[in-house]
Design an enzyme around this catalytic site. Structure first.
Site, PDB file in Angstrom:
ATOM      1  N   ARG A  51      29.623  32.375  50.895  1.00  0.00           N
ATOM      2  CA  ARG A  51      30.086  32.890  49.426  1.00  0.00           C
ATOM      3  C   ARG A  51      28.288  33.466  49.630  1.00  0.00           C
ATOM      4  O   ARG A  51      27.130  33.084  48.887  1.00  0.00           O
ATOM      5  CB  ARG A  51      29.201  32.358  48.240  1.00  0.00           C
ATOM      6  CG  ARG A  51      31.077  31.093  47.843  1.00  0.00           C
ATOM      7  CD  ARG A  51      31.161  30.672  47.269  1.00  0.00           C
ATOM      8  NE  ARG A  51      32.172  30.030  46.715  1.00  0.00           N
ATOM      9  CZ  ARG A  51      32.821  28.644  45.877  1.00  0.00           C
ATOM     10  NH1 ARG A  51      31.688  28.393  44.834  1.00  0.00           N
ATOM     11  NH2 ARG A  51      33.891  28.425  45.615  1.00  0.00           N
ATOM     12  N   ASP A  53      24.714  35.383  48.865  1.00  0.00           N
ATOM     13  CA  ASP A  53      23.911  35.698  47.995  1.00  0.00           C
ATOM     14  C   ASP A  53      23.574  37.281  48.281  1.00  0.00           C
ATOM     15  O   ASP A  53      23.671  38.196  49.077  1.00  0.00           O
ATOM     16  CB  ASP A  53      22.265  35.198  47.894  1.00  0.00           C
ATOM     17  CG  ASP A  53      22.466  33.999  47.988  1.00  0.00           C
ATOM     18  OD1 ASP A  53      23.456  34.215  46.600  1.00  0.00           O
ATOM     19  OD2 ASP A  53      21.444  33.221  48.294  1.00  0.00           O
ATOM     20  N   ARG A 208      17.084  30.598  55.059  1.00  0.00           N
ATOM     21  CA  ARG A 208      16.645  31.273  54.467  1.00  0.00           C
ATOM     22  C   ARG A 208      14.772  30.590  54.291  1.00  0.00           C
ATOM     23  O   ARG A 208      13.871  30.694  54.297  1.00  0.00           O
ATOM     24  CB  ARG A 208      16.781  31.589  53.211  1.00  0.00           C
ATOM     25  CG  ARG A 208      17.734  33.147  53.542  1.00  0.00           C
ATOM     26  CD  ARG A 208      18.310  33.604  51.667  1.00  0.00           C
ATOM     27  NE  ARG A 208      17.445  34.056  51.680  1.00  0.00           N
ATOM     28  CZ  ARG A 208      17.423  34.536  49.862  1.00  0.00           C
ATOM     29  NH1 ARG A 208      18.839  34.055  49.474  1.00  0.00           N
ATOM     30  NH2 ARG A 208      16.388  34.305  48.886  1.00  0.00           N
TER      31      ARG A 208
END
Length: 255
Positions: A51, A53, A208
């Protein structure tokens, strides 16, 4: 007769509010489901592996869907891509491959692992055309220090320190990182740095945050050996910043 289809998808995440279907905004899942429903002449719901971003890109996203429809599996990319080519956002989403898989196969639950790539432009003045595809870091980064820090991340660990708040709650934050490689191209002062990480699964914003922490190491703000203490802390507050979404690419899903 109901069939189960596995898709391989690539997209430029700039014009999407992420993967997951949401009302009133453009998402990858929403656009694909609308196009597939038209092509298959029946309502289609797809299940994706990651999923991603808003702003995150994919070179090899995977998704499955099932239904009773007539179009051959290998013709689905042609039909869907042709339909999408007539939109005002032409060219930012494409089905690369479509094939029939056994009933019960699920793109996410049957995945054995994933590979991500994070792209950093390490220069003082980055071209504006790269702004949606790179994370600009002006200070020259110490690549040797970053590689040393990365070596402590490989293996099975509790990665709670690299998990952002707001994701789907997980039964465990233990994951296995099978590889973490850092490459660079170009001359000092104008170079791309590529961080490639593969593993059996990733927590919310894990890649990230790992990237942001490695950047802090490269800047000299975190010592490479401190990565051991960060991992042992299980505390998000001990790790570095969360790198922005536009540098992140889902490269491959393993089965």
């Amino acid at each position: 007769m109901e069939r189960n289809i596995l898709l391989t998808i690539e997209y430029d995440g700039t014009g999407f509010h992420g993967w997951q279907r949401q009302p009133e905004v453009r998402t990858v899942q929403g656009v694909l489901e609308e196009a597939l429903s038209r092509v298959c002449a029946t309502p289609i719901t797809i299940d994706g592996v990651s999923r991603t971003d808003a702003g995150v890109h994919a070179l090899g996203q995977r998704a499955t869907f099932s239904g009773d429809f007539g179009i051959p599996a290998d013709r689905i990319p042609i039909a869907v891509n042709g339909l999408l080519s007539g939109t005002d956002r032409e060219g930012d989403l494409r089905i690369i491959e479509s094939r029939q898989v056994p009933s019960g196969f699920h793109a996410r639950f049957d995945a054995k692992g994933k590979k991500y790539r994070y792209m950093i432009r390490n220069e003082e003045n980055m071209a504006v055309f790269l702004r949606n595809y790179r994370y600009q870091v002006s200070e020259t980064l110490d690549m040797d220090a970053m590689r040393t820090a990365a070596s402590y991340i490989i293996g099975e660990h509790d990665f709670a320190c690299f998990q952002a708040a707001g994701g789907t709650p997980r039964e465990t934050t233990v994951r296995t990182v099978t590889s973490l490689d850092i490459f660079q191209e170009g001359e000092p002062g104008a170079r791309d740095i590529s961080i490639e990480i593969a593993g059996d699964g990733f927590l919310y914003n894990m890649v990230r945050i790992i990237t942001g922490t490695l950047v802090e190491v490269g800047r000299g703000k975190i010592a490479p050996e401190q990565m051991i203490n960060i991992l042992d802390s299980h505390d998000r507050g001990t790790a570095g910043h969360t790198a922005p979404p536009q540098g992140l690419y889902l490269v491959e899903v393993y089965y």
